[in-house]
Design a protein around this motif. Structure first.
Motif, PDB file in Angstrom:
ATOM      1  N   ALA A  32      20.925  15.993  39.621  1.00  0.00           N
ATOM      2  CA  ALA A  32      21.160  16.363  38.051  1.00  0.00           C
ATOM      3  C   ALA A  32      22.630  16.440  37.418  1.00  0.00           C
ATOM      4  CB  ALA A  32      20.454  17.950  37.858  1.00  0.00           C
ATOM      5  N   PHE A  33      23.292  16.757  38.494  1.00  0.00           N
ATOM      6  CA  PHE A  33      24.758  16.923  37.977  1.00  0.00           C
ATOM      7  C   PHE A  33      25.533  15.435  37.942  1.00  0.00           C
ATOM      8  CE2 PHE A  33      29.421  17.834  38.875  1.00  0.00           C
ATOM      9  CZ  PHE A  33      29.620  18.469  37.956  1.00  0.00           C
ATOM     10  N   GLU A  34      25.096  14.751  39.072  1.00  0.00           N
ATOM     11  CA  GLU A  34      25.764  13.266  39.206  1.00  0.00           C
ATOM     12  C   GLU A  34      25.149  12.348  37.737  1.00  0.00           C
ATOM     13  OE1 GLU A  34      26.860  11.326  42.462  1.00  0.00           O
ATOM     14  OE2 GLU A  34      26.119  12.383  43.725  1.00  0.00           O
ATOM     15  N   ASP A  35      23.896  12.788  37.515  1.00  0.00           N
ATOM     16  CA  ASP A  35      23.311  12.048  36.161  1.00  0.00           C
ATOM     17  C   ASP A  35      24.085  12.209  35.251  1.00  0.00           C
ATOM     18  OD1 ASP A  35      21.158  10.232  35.661  1.00  0.00           O
ATOM     19  OD2 ASP A  35      20.444  11.969  34.247  1.00  0.00           O
ATOM     20  N   ARG A  36      25.004  13.167  35.150  1.00  0.00           N
ATOM     21  CA  ARG A  36      25.800  13.489  33.742  1.00  0.00           C
ATOM     22  C   ARG A  36      27.215  12.560  33.768  1.00  0.00           C
ATOM     23  NH1 ARG A  36      23.184  18.424  34.411  1.00  0.00           N
ATOM     24  NH2 ARG A  36      22.871  19.583  32.625  1.00  0.00           N
ATOM     25  N   PHE A  37      27.250  11.624  34.688  1.00  0.00           N
ATOM     26  CA  PHE A  37      28.585  10.947  34.760  1.00  0.00           C
ATOM     27  C   PHE A  37      28.022   9.341  34.827  1.00  0.00           C
ATOM     28  CE2 PHE A  37      30.263  14.609  37.080  1.00  0.00           C
ATOM     29  CZ  PHE A  37      31.329  14.876  36.450  1.00  0.00           C
ATOM     30  N   ARG A  38      28.913   8.614  34.346  1.00  0.00           N
ATOM     31  CA  ARG A  38      28.786   7.308  34.706  1.00  0.00           C
ATOM     32  C   ARG A  38      29.871   6.980  35.913  1.00  0.00           C
ATOM     33  NH1 ARG A  38      29.283   2.057  35.787  1.00  0.00           N
ATOM     34  NH2 ARG A  38      28.668   0.545  34.369  1.00  0.00           N
ATOM     35  N   HIS A  39      29.119   6.198  36.959  1.00  0.00           N
ATOM     36  CA  HIS A  39      29.808   6.220  38.346  1.00  0.00           C
ATOM     37  C   HIS A  39      30.454   4.726  38.324  1.00  0.00           C
ATOM     38  CE1 HIS A  39      27.838   9.648  40.343  1.00  0.00           C
ATOM     39  NE2 HIS A  39      27.023   9.605  39.255  1.00  0.00           N
ATOM     40  N   ILE A  40      31.899   4.720  38.625  1.00  0.00           N
ATOM     41  CA  ILE A  40      32.732   3.545  38.927  1.00  0.00           C
ATOM     42  C   ILE A  40      33.277   3.722  40.205  1.00  0.00           C
ATOM     43  CG2 ILE A  40      34.548   2.272  37.927  1.00  0.00           C
ATOM     44  CD1 ILE A  40      32.994   4.438  35.490  1.00  0.00           C
ATOM     45  N   GLU A  41      32.993   2.576  40.853  1.00  0.00           N
ATOM     46  CA  GLU A  41      33.707   2.469  42.387  1.00  0.00           C
ATOM     47  C   GLU A  41      35.028   1.698  42.262  1.00  0.00           C
ATOM     48  OE1 GLU A  41      33.387   3.344  46.660  1.00  0.00           O
ATOM     49  OE2 GLU A  41      31.983   3.456  45.061  1.00  0.00           O
ATOM     50  N   LEU A  42      35.951   2.392  42.673  1.00  0.00           N
ATOM     51  CA  LEU A  42      37.372   1.561  43.000  1.00  0.00           C
ATOM     52  C   LEU A  42      37.794   1.234  44.280  1.00  0.00           C
ATOM     53  CD1 LEU A  42      39.726   3.490  40.506  1.00  0.00           C
ATOM     54  CD2 LEU A  42      38.363   1.795  39.955  1.00  0.00           C
ATOM     55  N   GLU A  43      38.180  -0.082  44.330  1.00  0.00           N
ATOM     56  CA  GLU A  43      38.329  -0.497  45.639  1.00  0.00           C
ATOM     57  C   GLU A  43      40.269  -0.658  45.737  1.00  0.00           C
ATOM     58  OE1 GLU A  43      36.769  -0.854  48.207  1.00  0.00           O
ATOM     59  OE2 GLU A  43      34.672  -0.686  47.344  1.00  0.00           O
ATOM     60  N   TYR A  44      40.470  -0.739  47.036  1.00  0.00           N
ATOM     61  CA  TYR A  44      42.156  -1.330  46.885  1.00  0.00           C
ATOM     62  C   TYR A  44      42.374  -2.475  46.519  1.00  0.00           C
ATOM     63  CZ  TYR A  44      42.910   2.553  50.541  1.00  0.00           C
ATOM     64  OH  TYR A  44      42.654   3.487  51.170  1.00  0.00           O
ATOM     65  N   LEU A  45      43.707  -2.731  45.819  1.00  0.00           N
ATOM     66  CA  LEU A  45      43.895  -3.943  45.144  1.00  0.00           C
ATOM     67  C   LEU A  45      43.811  -5.090  46.085  1.00  0.00           C
ATOM     68  CD1 LEU A  45      47.167  -2.729  43.434  1.00  0.00           C
ATOM     69  CD2 LEU A  45      44.958  -3.235  42.488  1.00  0.00           C
ATOM     70  N   PRO A  46      43.540  -6.210  45.635  1.00  0.00           N
ATOM     71  CA  PRO A  46      43.553  -7.522  46.307  1.00  0.00           C
ATOM     72  C   PRO A  46      45.138  -7.745  47.136  1.00  0.00           C
ATOM     73  CG  PRO A  46      42.784  -7.958  44.359  1.00  0.00           C
ATOM     74  CD  PRO A  46      43.060  -6.657  44.401  1.00  0.00           C
TER      75      PRO A  46
END
Length: 303
Positions: free
Chosen positions: A197-211
């Motif tokens: 329920a708490f996680e659903d309050r966020f838009r999730h974005i995954e960040l990776e290391y730079l190329p």
């Protein structure tokens, strides 16, 4: 009593990527950053991380950035606040963070006639909600459920969200520009699983290391090394990639960040240290004691 908040500026009609730029009202909590550029990355779509985050914030969403330490999660939020004149209130969460640390507390002060009175002091959540700022919560999955519960009602949709201060009874309707941003290091030791329920309050974005080529450019730029050292810095980044893979596979407990690579490059400047010595000097002292033997071996055999 809490002093009058400094509200964010009005929308200017301009935007940075997808996020509306606000008027500059000289708010002291708008970040000032030395690094004027952010190296954008694409993930599972043709949109960059900056485009996705700014779109989410413009739509009134809260965002959580997930990824390994050192990929630039917190810097991305600081960068966007600086570009759009949004005040930023930042707090790193842990097992010892309490609800009062976020919301605020009463404390005793001396009144005009010498008597002792109580005065309310806003916490970072309350200040950001009043003023229309962004609350950045680093390592949100390091706080327990009782602490993050303070965020539930204030992270509802814009028409229904509220913040109640139980000690004073005040009920705050958050400013329309108020947002919550968070960072999380998935699987990091000492973290909790956030409930659905708490996680659903966020838009999730995954960040990776730079190329690799982009990270090489960044290190050269930040360390001010001559471009003639590019081959050495490429070797450094490729070596870091091998260490990062070991971290992802659980063979190494210490993540390797771009900040560390920049420091290594700075110690290579003016021929102060050769590449291998600079790496050994930085990383052997940095890693967990259980990782030291493996890191020494990898430096000697692969660099």
């Amino acid at each position: 009593m809490t002093s009058s908040p400094t509200l964010v500026g009005e929308p200017t009609g301009e935007s940075f990527r997808e996020l509306t730029t606000l008027a500059d009202v000289g708010h002291q909590h708008v970040p000032t950053i030395k690094q004027e550029t952010y190296h954008e990355r694409t993930g599972d779509s043709d949109r960059t991380d900056v485009e996705i985050v700014t779109r989410a914030l413009e739509l009134g969403m809260n965002v959580v950035l997930k990824g390994n330490p050192g990929v630039g999660k917190s810097f991305l939020i600081r960068y966007l606040c600086a570009q759009t004149n949004r005040p930023l209130y930042r707090m790193t969460l842990s097992q010892t963070t309490y609800r009062e640390d976020l919301v605020g507390h009463l404390h005793l002060v001396s009144g005009e006639n010498g008597e002792t009175v109580t005065e309310w002091v806003d916490g970072p959540l309350t200040r950001a909600a009043r003023e229309g700022g962004i609350l950045l919560l680093d390592e949100i999955n390091a706080a327990d459920a009782n602490t993050v519960a303070a965020l539930n009602s204030v992270m509802e949709s814009r028409g229904t969200r509220t913040l109640t201060l139980p000690q004073t009874g005040e009920q705050i309707t958050p400013h329309e520009e108020f947002r919550v941003a968070a960072t999380a290091n998935p699987g990091f030791q000492g973290t909790y699983e956030l409930n659905d329920a708490f996680e659903d309050r966020f838009r999730h974005i995954e960040l990776e290391y730079l190329p690799v080529d982009v990270e090489v450019d960044l290190i050269l730029e930040q360390s001010q090394l001559d471009s003639g050292r590019r081959e050495e810095i490429t070797r450094l980044v490729e070596f870091a990639e091998r260490l990062r893979e070991a971290y992802r596979e659980g063979e190494l407990s210490t993540p390797i960040t771009t900040r560390e690579l920049i420091r290594i490059a700075q110690f290579m400047a003016d021929d102060f240290m050769p590449l291998r010595d600079a790496v050994r000097s930085e990383l052997v002292a940095r890693v967990d004691e259980y990782d030291e033997s493996l890191v020494r071996t990898l430096i000697d055999t692969q660099l």
